[in-house]
Design an enzyme around this catalytic site. Structure first.
Site, PDB file in Angstrom:
ATOM      1  N   SER A 111       0.596  -1.118  -0.374  1.00 50.95           N
ATOM      2  CA  SER A 111       0.130   0.230   0.222  1.00 50.95           C
ATOM      3  C   SER A 111       0.789   1.167  -0.062  1.00 50.95           C
ATOM      4  CB  SER A 111      -0.644  -0.461   0.831  1.00 50.95           C
ATOM      5  OG  SER A 111      -0.038   0.316   2.679  1.00 50.95           O
ATOM      6  N   CYS A 112       2.055   1.405   0.119  1.00 53.78           N
ATOM      7  CA  CYS A 112       2.611   2.492  -0.025  1.00 53.78           C
ATOM      8  C   CYS A 112       3.420   2.702  -1.246  1.00 53.78           C
ATOM      9  CB  CYS A 112       4.097   2.243   1.650  1.00 53.78           C
ATOM     10  SG  CYS A 112       5.082   0.491   0.363  1.00 53.78           S
ATOM     11  N   HIS A 186       6.908  -4.650  12.024  1.00 50.76           N
ATOM     12  CA  HIS A 186       6.161  -3.912  11.489  1.00 50.76           C
ATOM     13  C   HIS A 186       4.988  -3.758  13.648  1.00 50.76           C
ATOM     14  CE1 HIS A 186       6.320  -5.142   7.689  1.00 50.76           C
ATOM     15  NE2 HIS A 186       6.629  -3.930   7.374  1.00 50.76           N
TER      16      HIS A 186
HETATM   17  N1  LIG Z   1       4.747  -8.267   5.126  1.00 47.30           N
HETATM   18  C1  LIG Z   1       3.790  -6.517   5.267  1.00 47.30           C
HETATM   19  O1  LIG Z   1       2.305  -6.572   6.156  1.00 47.30           O
HETATM   20  C2  LIG Z   1       3.427  -6.183   3.953  1.00 47.30           C
HETATM   21  C3  LIG Z   1       2.396  -6.080   4.036  1.00 47.30           C
HETATM   22  C4  LIG Z   1       2.340  -5.241   2.001  1.00 47.30           C
HETATM   23  C5  LIG Z   1       2.899  -5.752   1.185  1.00 47.30           C
HETATM   24  N2  LIG Z   1       4.095  -6.822   1.591  1.00 47.30           N
HETATM   25  C6  LIG Z   1       4.409  -8.028   0.578  1.00 47.30           C
HETATM   26  O2  LIG Z   1       4.315  -9.277   0.320  1.00 47.30           O
HETATM   27  C7  LIG Z   1       5.927  -9.748  -0.013  1.00 47.30           C
HETATM   28  C8  LIG Z   1       5.929 -10.700   0.780  1.00 47.30           C
HETATM   29  O3  LIG Z   1       6.211  -9.885   2.372  1.00 47.30           O
HETATM   30  P1  LIG Z   1       6.752 -11.213   3.824  1.00 47.30           P
HETATM   31  O4  LIG Z   1       5.887  -9.794   4.348  1.00 47.30           O
HETATM   32  O5  LIG Z   1       5.835 -11.986   3.744  1.00 47.30           O
HETATM   33  O6  LIG Z   1       8.317 -10.491   3.967  1.00 47.30           O
HETATM   34  P2  LIG Z   1       9.149 -11.737   4.076  1.00 47.30           P
HETATM   35  O7  LIG Z   1       8.740 -12.653   5.752  1.00 47.30           O
HETATM   36  O8  LIG Z   1      10.592 -10.746   4.882  1.00 47.30           O
HETATM   37  O9  LIG Z   1       9.550 -12.565   3.053  1.00 47.30           O
HETATM   38  C9  LIG Z   1      10.570 -12.318   2.272  1.00 47.30           C
HETATM   39  C10 LIG Z   1      11.020 -13.528   1.293  1.00 47.30           C
HETATM   40  O10 LIG Z   1      11.968 -13.586   0.569  1.00 47.30           O
HETATM   41  C11 LIG Z   1      13.122 -13.428   1.068  1.00 47.30           C
HETATM   42  N3  LIG Z   1      14.236 -12.708  -0.209  1.00 47.30           N
HETATM   43  C12 LIG Z   1      14.088 -11.025   0.324  1.00 47.30           C
HETATM   44  N4  LIG Z   1      15.554 -11.395  -0.463  1.00 47.30           N
HETATM   45  C13 LIG Z   1      15.581 -12.374  -1.138  1.00 47.30           C
HETATM   46  C14 LIG Z   1      16.777 -12.103  -2.012  1.00 47.30           C
HETATM   47  N5  LIG Z   1      17.913 -11.487  -2.724  1.00 47.30           N
HETATM   48  N6  LIG Z   1      17.043 -13.650  -2.693  1.00 47.30           N
HETATM   49  C15 LIG Z   1      15.980 -14.789  -2.543  1.00 47.30           C
HETATM   50  N7  LIG Z   1      14.498 -14.721  -1.612  1.00 47.30           N
HETATM   51  C16 LIG Z   1      15.026 -13.142  -1.120  1.00 47.30           C
HETATM   52  C17 LIG Z   1      13.765 -13.869   1.898  1.00 47.30           C
HETATM   53  O11 LIG Z   1      14.160 -14.900   2.809  1.00 47.30           O
HETATM   54  P3  LIG Z   1      15.038 -14.445   3.778  1.00 47.30           P
HETATM   55  O12 LIG Z   1      14.320 -14.042   4.632  1.00 47.30           O
HETATM   56  O13 LIG Z   1      16.236 -15.242   3.975  1.00 47.30           O
HETATM   57  O14 LIG Z   1      16.289 -12.835   3.146  1.00 47.30           O
HETATM   58  C18 LIG Z   1      12.390 -13.961   3.025  1.00 47.30           C
HETATM   59  O15 LIG Z   1      11.778 -15.463   2.781  1.00 47.30           O
HETATM   60  C19 LIG Z   1       6.817  -8.539  -0.146  1.00 47.30           C
HETATM   61  O16 LIG Z   1       6.457  -7.864  -1.256  1.00 47.30           O
HETATM   62  C20 LIG Z   1       6.070  -7.303   0.479  1.00 47.30           C
HETATM   63  O17 LIG Z   1       6.196  -6.094   0.085  1.00 47.30           O
HETATM   64  C21 LIG Z   1       4.051  -7.525   2.981  1.00 47.30           C
END
Ligand SMILES: NC(=O)c1ccc[n+]([C@@H]2O[C@H](COP(=O)([O-])OP(=O)(O)OC[C@H]3O[C@@H](n4cnc5c(N)ncnc54)[C@H](OP(=O)(O)O)[C@@H]3O)[C@@H](O)[C@H]2O)c1
Length: 324
Positions: A111-112, A186
């Site tokens: 949403s950002c 968060h």
């Molecule tokens: N959480 C929220 O509130 C939220 C809100 C809006 C949108 N989103 C979106 O939803 C998506 C997932 O978010 P999430 O909350 O699930 O984040 P997360 O828990 O941090 O998961 C992201 C995953 O991506 C992996 N990753 C990051 N960089 C990488 C790289 N270079 N190569 C391979 N794997 C990589 C991470 O692995 P490592 O941990 O090993 O680095 C982790 O498993 C993102 O696009 C985010 O922008 C999240």
């Protein structure tokens, strides 16, 4: 056309909060052929490695839930990493998916992407109408570029190569697999940790930054995952009818928001913290309200299933299971 449950689906970021929930939702729907790689096995910022992966696996569909994600503190501290890593990951995955013949891809944004002073609730057409929140501008710019990558590939190659790349923009998410880091998390996981620690140590009062009056929207991550699979599986005519080629993202929100004070109270109940909750109005509040207009998705037939209270209970159980 019936959905082919044997399609090979790559979920990028399957160990993350959203990626793991998408894997759960896909399995729940009956998809059996899911491909994953850990960050250690495949660094998605590495173009050659991503190319080799797609050449070998040749998936039919891709869910792009890998990203560098964090709260205000980490966005402010690591702006270069936030823009570089996210642009590299999404450029590599989207482009190599295209090169290897992936027909369907879902990009997860945030949403950002919408302007700091967007009219509330924020609808899809608010994109690129004003300045972004400075603290997470690098991250938001990467996410906007991801949407535009998908749209540009559709516009150039949609007809010739039959590709259909879509984007969903989630509101704030929480649930199992969240990041509970004391500084880089968060608001919900940060509050869960603080109330839990206060309960365990019998601290009589927890003071929260700001006035408690800003309003925020929160969606349980498994609802986000079902929304993702729902949008990916929508037939093309329906998706096209509800989107524009150059404004194609779909918001995914809960539909309702709460004040930070209401949220803190609800987290206190979920955790079982019985002390006092107070606010420090000398500390900054952030935007007064951030609320998504999810009517586009609701009109398509999707609704969230998990209430905030139920979601917080499940999130806290997950926190205790991991942190004891
Ligand atoms: N959480 C929220 O509130 C939220 C809100 C809006 C949108 N989103 C979106 O939803 C998506 C997932 O978010 P999430 O909350 O699930 O984040 P997360 O828990 O941090 O998961 C992201 C995953 O991506 C992996 N990753 C990051 N960089 C990488 C790289 N270079 N190569 C391979 N794997 C990589 C991470 O692995 P490592 O941990 O090993 O680095 C982790 O498993 C993102 O696009 C985010 O922008 C999240």
């Amino acid at each position: 056309m019936p959905i082919d449950l044997k399609q090979k689906i790559y979920v990028a970021g399957h160990r993350g909060m959203v990626g793991s929930a998408i894997v759960r939702a896909l399995k729940e729907k009956g998809y059996q052929n899911i491909v994953t790689r850990t960050h250690a096995e495949l660094d998605l910022t590495n173009q050659a490695a991503v190319q080799a992966f797609f050449e070998k696996e040749k998936p039919d569909q891709v869910y792009l839930a890998a990203a560098k994600v964090g709260g205000i503190h980490s966005n402010n501290t690591y702006p270069a990493e936030f823009i570089y890593d996210n642009l590299m990951v999404q450029n590599n995955v989207i482009h190599q998916a295209f090169v290897s013949g992936v027909k369907k891809l879902l990009f997860l944004g945030s949403s950002c992407i919408y302007p700091k002073y967007a009219t509330q609730p924020m609808s899809e057409d608010a994109l690129l109408t004003g300045k972004l929140e400075p603290t997470n501008e690098p991250y938001a710019i990467a996410k906007i570029a991801g949407i535009k990558m998908c749209e540009s590939y559709n516009r150039q190659y949609g007809k010739s190569h039959g590709i259909d790349y879509r984007s969903v923009m989630p509101t704030n998410l929480y649930g199992p697999g969240d990041n509970y880091h004391p500084e880089n998390s968060h608001v919900i996981p940060a509050l869960i940790r603080r109330f839990h620690e206060a309960k365990v140590s019998a601290v009589p009062e927890v003071v929260i930054w700001g006035t408690g009056t800003p309003r925020r929207e929160f969606l349980y991550v498994d609802d986000m995952a079902t929304a993702s699979v729902f949008v990916m599986d929508l037939d093309k005519a329906t998706y096209d009818q509800h989107t524009e080629p150059m404004q194609s993202q779909i918001n995914v929100g809960f539909g309702d928001d709460v004040t930070i004070a209401e949220l803190a109270k609800a987290v206190g109940v979920a955790v079982g913290y019985e002390g006092k909750i107070s606010f420090d109005p000398t500390k900054p509040d952030g935007a007064p309200r951030k609320w998504m207009d999810s009517s586009r998705l609701n009109q398509l037939g999707w609704q969230p299933m998990v209430s905030l209270d139920d979601g917080l209970d499940m999130a806290y159980r997950d926190f205790v299971a991991i942190n004891g």
